[in-house]
Write a protein that holds these residues in place. Structure first.
Motif, PDB file in Angstrom:
ATOM      1  N   SER A   8     -10.209   7.533   3.850  1.00 28.86           N
ATOM      2  CA  SER A   8     -10.112   7.728   2.398  1.00 28.86           C
ATOM      3  C   SER A   8      -9.635   8.944   2.127  1.00 28.86           C
ATOM      4  O   SER A   8      -8.653   9.065   1.225  1.00 28.86           O
ATOM      5  N   ALA A   9     -10.016  10.035   2.684  1.00 28.60           N
ATOM      6  CA  ALA A   9      -9.657  11.077   2.450  1.00 28.60           C
ATOM      7  C   ALA A   9      -7.970  11.523   2.846  1.00 28.60           C
ATOM      8  O   ALA A   9      -7.103  12.047   2.060  1.00 28.60           O
ATOM      9  N   ILE A  10      -7.757  11.004   4.035  1.00 26.99           N
ATOM     10  CA  ILE A  10      -6.473  10.945   4.699  1.00 26.99           C
ATOM     11  C   ILE A  10      -5.310  10.147   3.830  1.00 26.99           C
ATOM     12  O   ILE A  10      -4.137  10.448   3.484  1.00 26.99           O
ATOM     13  N   ASP A  11      -5.767   8.927   3.301  1.00 32.16           N
ATOM     14  CA  ASP A  11      -5.049   8.171   2.318  1.00 32.16           C
ATOM     15  C   ASP A  11      -4.878   8.903   1.124  1.00 32.16           C
ATOM     16  O   ASP A  11      -3.522   8.758   0.513  1.00 32.16           O
ATOM     17  N   LEU A  14      -2.069  11.514   1.621  1.00 33.32           N
ATOM     18  CA  LEU A  14      -0.665  10.988   1.853  1.00 33.32           C
ATOM     19  C   LEU A  14      -0.314  10.252   0.551  1.00 33.32           C
ATOM     20  O   LEU A  14       1.049  10.505   0.216  1.00 33.32           O
ATOM     21  N   SER A  15      -1.111   9.981  -0.424  1.00 36.95           N
ATOM     22  CA  SER A  15      -0.718   9.450  -1.701  1.00 36.95           C
ATOM     23  C   SER A  15      -0.015  10.270  -2.623  1.00 36.95           C
ATOM     24  O   SER A  15       0.700   9.928  -3.490  1.00 36.95           O
ATOM     25  N   THR A  26      -1.370  17.599  -7.734  1.00 38.02           N
ATOM     26  CA  THR A  26      -2.443  18.476  -7.735  1.00 38.02           C
ATOM     27  C   THR A  26      -3.676  17.582  -7.665  1.00 38.02           C
ATOM     28  O   THR A  26      -4.685  17.945  -6.967  1.00 38.02           O
ATOM     29  N   ALA A  27      -3.709  16.673  -8.760  1.00 35.82           N
ATOM     30  CA  ALA A  27      -5.140  16.055  -8.990  1.00 35.82           C
ATOM     31  C   ALA A  27      -5.191  15.388  -7.488  1.00 35.82           C
ATOM     32  O   ALA A  27      -6.610  15.003  -7.314  1.00 35.82           O
ATOM     33  N   LEU A  28      -4.310  14.515  -6.985  1.00 36.19           N
ATOM     34  CA  LEU A  28      -4.496  13.514  -5.776  1.00 36.19           C
ATOM     35  C   LEU A  28      -5.026  14.704  -4.684  1.00 36.19           C
ATOM     36  O   LEU A  28      -5.865  14.218  -3.810  1.00 36.19           O
ATOM     37  N   LEU A  29      -4.103  15.737  -4.665  1.00 34.89           N
ATOM     38  CA  LEU A  29      -4.712  16.601  -3.322  1.00 34.89           C
ATOM     39  C   LEU A  29      -6.202  17.294  -3.451  1.00 34.89           C
ATOM     40  O   LEU A  29      -7.250  17.264  -2.649  1.00 34.89           O
ATOM     41  N   ALA A  30      -6.668  17.335  -4.910  1.00 39.34           N
ATOM     42  CA  ALA A  30      -7.916  17.820  -5.412  1.00 39.34           C
ATOM     43  C   ALA A  30      -8.832  16.915  -4.861  1.00 39.34           C
ATOM     44  O   ALA A  30     -10.174  17.225  -4.395  1.00 39.34           O
ATOM     45  N   GLN A  31      -8.784  15.723  -4.559  1.00 37.09           N
ATOM     46  CA  GLN A  31      -9.649  14.583  -4.503  1.00 37.09           C
ATOM     47  C   GLN A  31      -9.698  14.539  -2.848  1.00 37.09           C
ATOM     48  O   GLN A  31     -10.453  13.573  -2.176  1.00 37.09           O
ATOM     49  N   ALA A  32      -8.867  15.116  -2.104  1.00 34.59           N
ATOM     50  CA  ALA A  32      -8.477  15.008  -0.607  1.00 34.59           C
ATOM     51  C   ALA A  32      -9.041  16.317   0.181  1.00 34.59           C
ATOM     52  O   ALA A  32      -9.492  16.080   1.316  1.00 34.59           O
ATOM     53  N   LEU A  33      -8.791  17.421  -0.430  1.00 35.22           N
ATOM     54  CA  LEU A  33      -8.813  18.771   0.121  1.00 35.22           C
ATOM     55  C   LEU A  33      -9.831  19.590  -0.419  1.00 35.22           C
ATOM     56  O   LEU A  33     -10.004  19.373  -1.427  1.00 35.22           O
ATOM     57  N   THR A  34     -10.494  20.389   0.584  1.00 34.23           N
ATOM     58  CA  THR A  34     -10.953  21.403   0.099  1.00 34.23           C
ATOM     59  C   THR A  34     -10.443  22.552  -0.543  1.00 34.23           C
ATOM     60  O   THR A  34      -9.214  22.729  -0.205  1.00 34.23           O
ATOM     61  N   SER A  35     -10.818  23.174  -1.536  1.00 32.79           N
ATOM     62  CA  SER A  35     -10.205  24.463  -2.157  1.00 32.79           C
ATOM     63  C   SER A  35      -9.546  25.264  -1.105  1.00 32.79           C
ATOM     64  O   SER A  35      -8.403  25.856  -1.231  1.00 32.79           O
ATOM     65  N   ALA A  64      17.681  14.161   1.065  1.00 32.53           N
ATOM     66  CA  ALA A  64      18.321  12.813   1.030  1.00 32.53           C
ATOM     67  C   ALA A  64      17.595  12.060   0.055  1.00 32.53           C
ATOM     68  O   ALA A  64      18.051  10.764  -0.044  1.00 32.53           O
ATOM     69  N   GLY A  65      16.657  12.572  -1.013  1.00 29.90           N
ATOM     70  CA  GLY A  65      16.030  11.706  -1.833  1.00 29.90           C
ATOM     71  C   GLY A  65      14.633  11.458  -1.527  1.00 29.90           C
ATOM     72  O   GLY A  65      14.074  11.810  -0.627  1.00 29.90           O
ATOM     73  N   ALA A  66      14.098  11.239  -2.812  1.00 23.75           N
ATOM     74  CA  ALA A  66      12.442  10.856  -2.591  1.00 23.75           C
ATOM     75  C   ALA A  66      12.298   9.844  -1.651  1.00 23.75           C
ATOM     76  O   ALA A  66      12.646   8.950  -1.456  1.00 23.75           O
ATOM     77  N   GLY A  67      11.454  10.313  -0.676  1.00 22.46           N
ATOM     78  CA  GLY A  67      11.137   9.439   0.222  1.00 22.46           C
ATOM     79  C   GLY A  67       9.479   8.704   0.175  1.00 22.46           C
ATOM     80  O   GLY A  67       8.821   8.918  -1.116  1.00 22.46           O
ATOM     81  N   THR A  68       9.128   7.797   1.117  1.00 24.64           N
ATOM     82  CA  THR A  68       8.153   7.326   1.305  1.00 24.64           C
ATOM     83  C   THR A  68       7.043   7.679   2.403  1.00 24.64           C
ATOM     84  O   THR A  68       7.734   7.645   3.658  1.00 24.64           O
ATOM     85  N   MET A  69       5.971   8.302   2.116  1.00 24.03           N
ATOM     86  CA  MET A  69       4.845   8.685   3.280  1.00 24.03           C
ATOM     87  C   MET A  69       4.185   7.483   3.399  1.00 24.03           C
ATOM     88  O   MET A  69       3.465   7.043   2.533  1.00 24.03           O
ATOM     89  N   VAL A  70       3.832   6.973   4.814  1.00 22.36           N
ATOM     90  CA  VAL A  70       2.789   5.945   4.833  1.00 22.36           C
ATOM     91  C   VAL A  70       2.066   6.450   6.198  1.00 22.36           C
ATOM     92  O   VAL A  70       2.691   6.908   7.323  1.00 22.36           O
ATOM     93  N   ARG A  71       1.034   6.084   6.309  1.00 23.01           N
ATOM     94  CA  ARG A  71       0.182   6.070   7.584  1.00 23.01           C
ATOM     95  C   ARG A  71       0.285   4.885   8.428  1.00 23.01           C
ATOM     96  O   ARG A  71       0.387   3.881   7.738  1.00 23.01           O
ATOM     97  N   CYS A  72       0.877   5.274   9.723  1.00 20.74           N
ATOM     98  CA  CYS A  72       1.150   4.133  10.428  1.00 20.74           C
ATOM     99  C   CYS A  72       0.219   3.724  11.688  1.00 20.74           C
ATOM    100  O   CYS A  72       0.877   3.188  12.601  1.00 20.74           O
ATOM    101  N   SER A  73      -0.971   4.173  11.555  1.00 27.14           N
ATOM    102  CA  SER A  73      -2.033   4.133  12.789  1.00 27.14           C
ATOM    103  C   SER A  73      -3.416   4.015  12.052  1.00 27.14           C
ATOM    104  O   SER A  73      -3.482   4.297  10.934  1.00 27.14           O
TER     105      SER A  73
END
Length: 125
Positions: A8-11, A14-15, A26-35, A64-73
């Motif tokens: 959940s934190a990892i996804d 990555l989101s 910032t809001a997404l990172l604040a939900q996944a990471l400690t300060s 090269a442009g905005a990319g897409t990050m995905v967890r693949c494992s």
């Protein structure tokens, strides 16, 4: 159960790379990471959500442009450390980055990130 919490934190982390606009990062990172997260990235060691945010925003502005990050494992979590593989793909068959991150969790949030990354060839067709 630990893997689900880590996933959940990892996804959520990555989101942030795939946010609809920069203002959501910032809001997404604040939900996944400690300060006080410690980030060991390609450019060295940094601390705090702001440092991770700069990294995410820089990657979102890839030449090269905005990319897409995905967890693949799956998330593998022996104890309080977890690892997973990811792929970042830019549009139109541009550069692809792939890697493995190792993260440490504290109270369901990521407090350390170690990034192992490199460019890969174009996707196989």
């Amino acid at each position: 159960m630990q893997e689900e919490t880590a996933q959940s934190a990892i996804d959520m982390f990555l989101s942030a790379f795939n946010a609809s606009d920069d203002s959501r990062v910032t809001a997404l990172l604040a939900q996944a990471l400690t300060s006080d997260v410690v980030f060991h990235g390609p450019l060295g060691r940094s601390e705090g959500i702001e440092a991770v945010e700069r990294f995410v925003l820089d990657l979102r502005r890839h030449p090269a442009g905005a990319g897409t990050m995905v967890r693949c494992s799956a998330v593998d979590m022996p104890g309080e450390w977890a690892r997973y593989r990811w792929v970042f793909t830019t549009p139109g068959g541009g550069p692809r980055l792939a890697g493995t991150d190792v993260v440490h969790l504290r109270r369901s949030l990521i407090d350390q990130i170690i990034v192992f990354a490199g460019e890969t060839g174009p996707p196989a067709v």
